[in-house]
Motif scaffolding. Structure first.
Motif, PDB file in Angstrom:
ATOM      1  N   MET A   1       3.988   7.215  -0.039  1.00  0.00           N
ATOM      2  CA  MET A   1       3.210   5.732  -0.313  1.00  0.00           C
ATOM      3  C   MET A   1       2.982   5.550  -1.699  1.00  0.00           C
ATOM      4  N   THR A   2       3.300   4.092  -2.137  1.00  0.00           N
ATOM      5  CA  THR A   2       3.251   3.784  -3.362  1.00  0.00           C
ATOM      6  C   THR A   2       1.698   3.504  -3.760  1.00  0.00           C
ATOM      7  N   LYS A   3       1.291   4.033  -4.823  1.00  0.00           N
ATOM      8  CA  LYS A   3       0.011   3.823  -5.240  1.00  0.00           C
ATOM      9  C   LYS A   3       0.008   3.153  -6.473  1.00  0.00           C
ATOM     10  N   GLU A  19      -2.918   0.633  -2.103  1.00  0.00           N
ATOM     11  CA  GLU A  19      -1.617   0.815  -1.722  1.00  0.00           C
ATOM     12  C   GLU A  19      -0.770  -0.076  -0.839  1.00  0.00           C
ATOM     13  N   THR A  20      -1.629  -1.201  -0.411  1.00  0.00           N
ATOM     14  CA  THR A  20      -1.051  -2.346   0.484  1.00  0.00           C
ATOM     15  C   THR A  20      -1.568  -3.815  -0.273  1.00  0.00           C
ATOM     16  N   GLY A  49       4.204   7.529  -6.702  1.00  0.00           N
ATOM     17  CA  GLY A  49       5.203   7.254  -5.611  1.00  0.00           C
ATOM     18  C   GLY A  49       6.628   7.493  -5.985  1.00  0.00           C
ATOM     19  N   ASP A  53      11.031   3.888  -6.834  1.00  0.00           N
ATOM     20  CA  ASP A  53       9.969   2.934  -6.688  1.00  0.00           C
ATOM     21  C   ASP A  53       9.487   2.370  -7.943  1.00  0.00           C
ATOM     22  N   ASP A  75       8.812  -0.959   1.084  1.00  0.00           N
ATOM     23  CA  ASP A  75       8.881  -0.426   2.459  1.00  0.00           C
ATOM     24  C   ASP A  75      10.209  -0.799   3.283  1.00  0.00           C
TER      25      ASP A  75
END
Length: 167
Positions: A1-3, A19-20, A49, A53, A75
């Motif tokens: 997951m990308t932070k 994150e979203t 991440g 990315d 994603d």
């Protein structure tokens, strides 16, 4: 997951991690500075991440305007699509626009480390015609590589080397 981290420009406020896109919207809407005013401008920073990315974030100049599109791409896109956009936007001068599809870019990517390797690959594939076995040892791959440098460039993305051409 990308932070990611939204770093405020207002010196009287604190930034936040997210994150979203939904998480960003919720936290950004609730953020107030020391004077009770809403904070509206942030610098978006890649924190953690996948290396690819991170490279994509650098290539597109990650900011508030392209944040949602970036998170969607992280994603949804395959690695080859991310590599294509990194080269197209970061090296070839294309723009990272809404509803962008990586296949729309005319970028040719080869999974080789150097122009010499590309020259060897092209000769092996017969791009220069049939080369009799007796002459194979006399081919100057360095000269072919120098010629290929007119159209192709080398790049390192997420620790991997590639040769590409912008068309």
């Amino acid at each position: 997951m990308t932070k990611l981290h939204a770093q405020y420009y207002d010196l009287a406020a604190s930034g936040f991690y997210f994150e979203t896109a939904e998480d960003y919207d919720t936290k950004a809407a609730a953020l107030r500075n020391d004077y009770g005013d809403r904070v509206e401008e942030f610098e978006i920073q890649f924190i953690d991440g996948e290396h690819l990315d991170c490279e994509l974030a650098k290539a597109i100049g990650l900011n508030q305007a392209n944040l949602v599109q970036y998170l969607s791409a992280v994603d949804a896109w395959e690695d080859w699509e991310k590599q294509t956009v990194i080269i197209a936007v970061g090296e070839c001068g294309y723009q990272f626009e809404p509803d962008l599809m990586p296949i729309q870019f005319d970028v040719e990517i080869h999974d080789v480390s150097t122009l010499r390797e590309l020259a060897e690959q092209f000769v092996d594939e017969g791009l220069y015609g049939e080369v009799p076995e007796a002459f194979q040892y006399y081919i100057d791959f360095d000269a072919i590589a120098r010629d290929l440098a007119a159209d192709f460039s080398e790049i390192k993305i997420a620790g991997e080397h590639y040769v590409y051409a912008c068309r």
